[in-house]
Design an enzyme around this catalytic site. Structure first.
Site: not given
Length: 180
Positions: A132, A72, A168, A48
């Protein structure tokens, strides 16, 4: 590569071991054999990229739940971030503890984030890019997230974020999510 285990068992800071000469340097940012030596998950299925226009952009705290929990390997490829992980493995000695690591494009430093950790970052520069590698495909139904300023974690960010997405900002507190 140079692997340094953090206070959160299974989470590693990974530095590139540089072979330098007049041209610059050469080093590995990933080697399955070296990761295997530390018992780290090497089943990368997706990479990503996150591009962030302004300094102070905060993304997090995100994770995927079992059976789609992901590991990750995070690296900043342009600019810089303050990268934070929180241990949310209920049986862990460091449950709800966090660490923050500065990752910059210039340092080539990476953070290995095991399954069971929430992850987020704050950009330290405009036009910051983060890459990542993950060990699970994104699964919307397994997405879990916590507030970046949740009092259950008391994360000490280096400065107040300038931009946090509405999504978020809307996450319920950790304690409300585990008691539900």
């Amino acid at each position: 590569m140079i692997f340094t285990e953090t206070k959160l068992k299974g989470a590693f800071i990974i530095d590139v071991k540089r072979i330098e000469d007049e041209r610059g340097f050469f080093g590995r940012s990933y080697c399955k054999n070296e990761f295997d030596e530390y018992g780290l998950n090497t089943n990368v299925v997706q990479t990503n990229v996150s591009f962030n226009k302004i300094r102070g952009t905060l993304r997090g705290m995100h994770m995927q739940t079992s059976p789609f929990g992901e590991t990750k390997l995070v690296r900043c490829t342009r600019g810089g971030i303050y990268d934070v992980i929180v241990d949310l493995r209920p049986d862990s000695e460091t449950f709800k503890e966090w660490i923050g690591v500065e990752l910059t494009a210039d340092s080539f430093r990476m953070l290995y984030v095991p399954e069971g950790f929430a992850h987020g970052f704050l950009t330290l520069e405009d036009n910051t890019a983060v890459t990542y590698q993950v060990t699970q495909f994104y699964t919307a139904s397994a997405e879990q997230a916590y507030r970046w300023d949740d009092p259950a974690f008391n994360i000490e960010w280096p400065f107040e974020p300038a931009l946090v997405s509405g999504k978020d900002q809307a996450h319920a507190p950790f304690e409300d999510q585990i008691s539900a």
